[in-house]
Design a protein around this motif. Sequence first.
Motif, mmCIF file in Angstrom:
data_model
loop_
_atom_site.group_PDB
_atom_site.id
_atom_site.type_symbol
_atom_site.label_atom_id
_atom_site.label_comp_id
_atom_site.label_asym_id
_atom_site.label_seq_id
_atom_site.Cartn_x
_atom_site.Cartn_y
_atom_site.Cartn_z
ATOM 1 N N CYS A 54 -43.827 43.571 9.299
ATOM 2 C CA CYS A 54 -44.890 44.180 9.155
ATOM 3 C C CYS A 54 -45.301 44.669 8.195
ATOM 4 O O CYS A 54 -45.972 44.711 7.009
ATOM 5 C CB CYS A 54 -44.912 45.305 10.227
ATOM 6 N N TYR A 55 -44.075 45.234 7.185
ATOM 7 C CA TYR A 55 -43.523 45.425 5.723
ATOM 8 C C TYR A 55 -44.305 45.234 5.382
ATOM 9 O O TYR A 55 -44.883 45.130 4.383
ATOM 10 C CB TYR A 55 -42.675 46.439 6.283
ATOM 11 N N THR A 58 -47.418 43.565 4.569
ATOM 12 C CA THR A 58 -48.317 44.772 4.243
ATOM 13 C C THR A 58 -48.425 44.939 2.782
ATOM 14 O O THR A 58 -49.328 45.241 2.277
ATOM 15 C CB THR A 58 -47.860 46.387 5.258
ATOM 16 N N LEU A 98 -47.636 42.150 15.715
ATOM 17 C CA LEU A 98 -47.299 44.199 15.328
ATOM 18 C C LEU A 98 -46.305 44.545 16.815
ATOM 19 O O LEU A 98 -45.243 45.252 16.463
ATOM 20 C CB LEU A 98 -48.268 44.941 15.407
ATOM 21 N N LEU A 105 -42.423 51.079 10.006
ATOM 22 C CA LEU A 105 -44.103 51.137 10.392
ATOM 23 C C LEU A 105 -44.632 52.475 9.779
ATOM 24 O O LEU A 105 -45.822 52.301 9.179
ATOM 25 C CB LEU A 105 -43.954 51.291 11.796
ATOM 26 N N GLU A 109 -47.219 51.777 8.041
ATOM 27 C CA GLU A 109 -48.931 52.365 7.441
ATOM 28 C C GLU A 109 -49.221 53.087 6.671
ATOM 29 O O GLU A 109 -50.976 53.138 6.617
ATOM 30 C CB GLU A 109 -48.987 53.219 8.807
ATOM 31 N N GLN A 145 -54.778 48.951 10.500
ATOM 32 C CA GLN A 145 -54.355 49.897 10.138
ATOM 33 C C GLN A 145 -53.948 51.216 11.275
ATOM 34 O O GLN A 145 -52.949 51.449 12.030
ATOM 35 C CB GLN A 145 -54.797 51.081 9.147
ATOM 36 N N ILE A 148 -51.366 49.517 13.375
ATOM 37 C CA ILE A 148 -49.762 50.262 13.577
ATOM 38 C C ILE A 148 -49.527 51.739 13.832
ATOM 39 O O ILE A 148 -48.404 51.777 14.108
ATOM 40 C CB ILE A 148 -49.945 49.975 11.548
ATOM 41 N N GLN A 151 -48.553 51.700 16.751
ATOM 42 C CA GLN A 151 -46.959 51.366 17.018
ATOM 43 C C GLN A 151 -46.182 52.618 16.663
ATOM 44 O O GLN A 151 -45.708 52.841 16.688
ATOM 45 C CB GLN A 151 -46.640 50.325 16.603
#
Length: 155
Positions: A54-55, A58, A98, A105, A109, A145, A148, A151
Amino acid sequence: MRFLTRFSTLLLASASFLLLTPAVHAAIDETTPDAQTLSQLELRAQQANPRDQCYLYTQLVHTMTEIAVKQMVNGDDEQASATLKQVNRYAHLIQVNLEQNTKRLKNAEMLMHHTTLRLAQALHLASEEDRTTVQATLKQLDLVQDQILDQVFNH
């Protein structure tokens, strides 16, 4: 009374969380990487542990958005549109996986928030033909966004 207590607790917890979370804005890199660095970032994201993806994706979305904005500034609308399509693809990968991505996280975000703001600021740079692509990308990034952020509060 119960509502006021819950609200106060949520507000205090959120403020504490933000104070204790490392600042991502200091780590946001606005430089445009070369093609090799970009390929390495993409490969790193693809091969990463699912918790880390995820990161990393991103970061890739942020970098590609910066590239698209620079392409719009330079008047290269066709290339900017192609870059934004890649951004959409990476954003989709974030959405699909996700639930498995639980590491960093909040940082993801915050970086996504910065990215959506940057693209929203650049919306006026897009030509009439490409404005639809920019708006669609912005809409998807806003959705990612939000997901995330959901989450973040679920973990």
